[in-house]
Design an enzyme around this catalytic site. Structure first.
Site, PDB file in Angstrom:
ATOM      1  N   ASP A  89       0.819  -1.212   0.000  1.00  0.00           N
ATOM      2  CA  ASP A  89       0.000   0.000   0.000  1.00  0.00           C
ATOM      3  C   ASP A  89       0.853   1.262   0.000  1.00  0.00           C
ATOM      4  O   ASP A  89       1.945   1.293   0.578  1.00  0.00           O
ATOM      5  CB  ASP A  89      -0.904  -0.022   1.243  1.00  0.00           C
ATOM      6  CG  ASP A  89      -2.098   0.898   1.122  1.00  0.00           C
ATOM      7  OD1 ASP A  89      -2.536   1.157  -0.009  1.00  0.00           O
ATOM      8  OD2 ASP A  89      -2.602   1.349   2.167  1.00  0.00           O
ATOM      9  N   HIS A  90       0.374   2.297  -0.652  1.00  0.00           N
ATOM     10  CA  HIS A  90       0.945   3.654  -0.603  1.00  0.00           C
ATOM     11  C   HIS A  90       2.466   3.693  -0.652  1.00  0.00           C
ATOM     12  O   HIS A  90       3.123   4.172   0.280  1.00  0.00           O
ATOM     13  CB  HIS A  90       0.480   4.377   0.665  1.00  0.00           C
ATOM     14  CG  HIS A  90      -0.893   4.942   0.567  1.00  0.00           C
ATOM     15  ND1 HIS A  90      -1.198   6.047  -0.203  1.00  0.00           N
ATOM     16  CD2 HIS A  90      -2.060   4.534   1.123  1.00  0.00           C
ATOM     17  CE1 HIS A  90      -2.485   6.302  -0.102  1.00  0.00           C
ATOM     18  NE2 HIS A  90      -3.036   5.392   0.693  1.00  0.00           N
TER      19      HIS A  90
ATOM     20  N   HIS B  94      -7.412   8.772   5.971  1.00  0.00           N
ATOM     21  CA  HIS B  94      -6.781   7.701   6.737  1.00  0.00           C
ATOM     22  C   HIS B  94      -6.937   7.971   8.229  1.00  0.00           C
ATOM     23  O   HIS B  94      -6.958   9.122   8.653  1.00  0.00           O
ATOM     24  CB  HIS B  94      -5.291   7.604   6.380  1.00  0.00           C
ATOM     25  CG  HIS B  94      -5.048   7.273   4.951  1.00  0.00           C
ATOM     26  ND1 HIS B  94      -4.344   8.097   4.100  1.00  0.00           N
ATOM     27  CD2 HIS B  94      -5.429   6.215   4.204  1.00  0.00           C
ATOM     28  CE1 HIS B  94      -4.293   7.549   2.896  1.00  0.00           C
ATOM     29  NE2 HIS B  94      -4.945   6.409   2.933  1.00  0.00           N
ATOM     30  N   GLY B  95      -7.040   6.910   9.018  1.00  0.00           N
ATOM     31  CA  GLY B  95      -7.192   7.075  10.457  1.00  0.00           C
ATOM     32  C   GLY B  95      -8.659   7.065  10.847  1.00  0.00           C
ATOM     33  O   GLY B  95      -9.548   6.750  10.052  1.00  0.00           O
TER      34      GLY B  95
ATOM     35  N   HIS C  67     -10.090   4.310   0.025  1.00  0.00           N
ATOM     36  CA  HIS C  67      -9.096   4.444   1.083  1.00  0.00           C
ATOM     37  C   HIS C  67      -9.753   5.054   2.315  1.00  0.00           C
ATOM     38  O   HIS C  67     -10.788   5.702   2.232  1.00  0.00           O
ATOM     39  CB  HIS C  67      -7.935   5.328   0.614  1.00  0.00           C
ATOM     40  CG  HIS C  67      -6.952   4.596  -0.240  1.00  0.00           C
ATOM     41  ND1 HIS C  67      -5.660   4.367   0.143  1.00  0.00           N
ATOM     42  CD2 HIS C  67      -7.079   4.016  -1.461  1.00  0.00           C
ATOM     43  CE1 HIS C  67      -5.028   3.693  -0.803  1.00  0.00           C
ATOM     44  NE2 HIS C  67      -5.883   3.466  -1.786  1.00  0.00           N
TER      45      HIS C  67
ATOM     46  N   VAL D 125      -8.868  -1.308   5.125  1.00  0.00           N
ATOM     47  CA  VAL D 125      -9.116  -1.207   6.558  1.00  0.00           C
ATOM     48  C   VAL D 125      -7.790  -1.376   7.289  1.00  0.00           C
ATOM     49  O   VAL D 125      -7.139  -2.419   7.162  1.00  0.00           O
ATOM     50  CB  VAL D 125     -10.123  -2.279   7.042  1.00  0.00           C
ATOM     51  CG1 VAL D 125     -10.367  -2.137   8.547  1.00  0.00           C
ATOM     52  CG2 VAL D 125     -11.428  -2.175   6.269  1.00  0.00           C
ATOM     53  N   ALA D 126      -7.396  -0.356   8.040  1.00  0.00           N
ATOM     54  CA  ALA D 126      -6.108  -0.398   8.731  1.00  0.00           C
ATOM     55  C   ALA D 126      -6.248  -0.020  10.200  1.00  0.00           C
ATOM     56  O   ALA D 126      -6.032  -0.836  11.098  1.00  0.00           O
ATOM     57  CB  ALA D 126      -5.106   0.525   8.035  1.00  0.00           C
ATOM     58  N   THR D 127      -6.616   1.228  10.458  1.00  0.00           N
ATOM     59  CA  THR D 127      -6.619   1.749  11.828  1.00  0.00           C
ATOM     60  C   THR D 127      -7.544   0.961  12.749  1.00  0.00           C
ATOM     61  O   THR D 127      -7.172   0.616  13.876  1.00  0.00           O
ATOM     62  CB  THR D 127      -7.018   3.235  11.827  1.00  0.00           C
ATOM     63  OG1 THR D 127      -6.157   3.952  10.950  1.00  0.00           O
ATOM     64  CG2 THR D 127      -6.895   3.818  13.223  1.00  0.00           C
TER      65      THR D 127
END
Length: 290
Positions: free
Chosen positions: A83-84, A181-182, A209, A232-234
């Site tokens: 990613d990114h 993001h976040g 995103h 999905v990250a945070t």
């Protein structure tokens, strides 16, 4: 499945059939195992995803080995995505090590330079049968070392998206549409009309995103409009970390990693299943037999 697959066909099938596929940022073996177990239980295709920071922390060789093991043992299709990434050399290294999808993020540059940098990555990735994702506009928030202030975040222009795809041949596009993001401080300000217009003139899988914390009804609307991949990250990190904190709150002297990693895995798995059901990819693995 016996191997990791490219996410290109996976996402094209999702776009054609009106559902999304979740891409989970994983940072440990336990997180990776948890989302794989979730995908198997729901019979859902899966995209494992790592940030540049995680690649530097663990090493691409270890990440690929773990993901390949999961793919060999699993009965659902799994892709591995970087990613990114702004570093061409790291992108190439990850492709060589076995990543099946990469994101070149040159969205901070003028349109022409974004095109040029994306073309270079598409050339290498296409030869290796690897998917490429690129970004237009700027998604706000923080992703590893990439920081975009909310005031600097800007929406992708539909006509530029169509032109960008035509010039680069990129198979997957992440247009900035108001997400960040976040975790959101307030209600996300998603430009649904902008998604609809981009999807109308760009017949590619689109990527959402900043998927953590978006209200469920808004996620469903994004997917219905053409968003075929949701990152999905945070939320995943928070679920993992909170479960570990709970163990130490109950027993501050705990020193057996297995005692706190098991509940952490369970928390991640539960959240992953919730997100997969939300975007509609449960019971879709049968559409992707390789």
């Amino acid at each position: 499945m016996s191997h990791l697959i490219s996410s290109t066909t996976m996402l094209q099938v999702a776009r054609k059939n009106g559902y999304g596929i979740t891409a989970f940022n994983v940072h440990t073996l336990e997180m990776l195992q948890a989302v794989v177990e979730a995908a198997e239980e729901l019979n859902a295709p899966l995209i494992l995803q790592t940030t540049v920071g995680t690649v530097k922390h663990l090493g691409p060789e270890y990440i690929v080995a773990a993901a390949q093991t999961a793919a060999k043992k699993s009965n659902v299709p799994i892709a591995l995505h970087l990613d990114h990434c702004t570093d061409y050399d790291l992108l190439v290294k990850c492709i060589r090590e076995g990543y099946t999808s990469v994101m070149i993020d040159a969205s901070m540059f003028p349109f022409e330079e974004n095109v040029a940098r994306t073309i270079e990555v598409v050339k290498v990735a296409k030869a290796a049968g690897v998917n490429v994702e690129a970004e237009l506009g700027k998604v706000g928030g923080v992703e590893d070392d990439i920081i975009v202030d909310e005031a600097d975040a800007n929406l992708a222009i539909p006509e530029e998206c169509a032109r960008f795809v035509e010039l680069t041949g990129v198979p997957t596009l992440a247009p900035a549409i108001g997400t960040a993001h976040g975790i959101y401080k307030g209600e996300p300000n998603i430009a649904f009309d902008r998604i609809a217009e981009i999807a109308r003139i760009v017949d590619l899988p689109l990527v959402l995103h900043g998927g953590s914390g978006i209200p469920s009804e808004q996620v469903r609307r994004c997917v219905a409009l053409g968003m075929s991949k949701m990152n999905v990250a945070t939320e995943l990190r928070i679920a993992f970390s909170n479960a570990i904190k709970d163990v130490f709150t109950a027993n501050s002297d705990e020193n057996d990693p297995r005692k706190y990693m098991v509940p952490a895995k369970q928390a991640v798995k539960a959240l992953a299943m919730e997100k997969m059901q939300l975007v509609g990819c449960a019971e879709r693995a049968a559409q992707l037999k390789f």
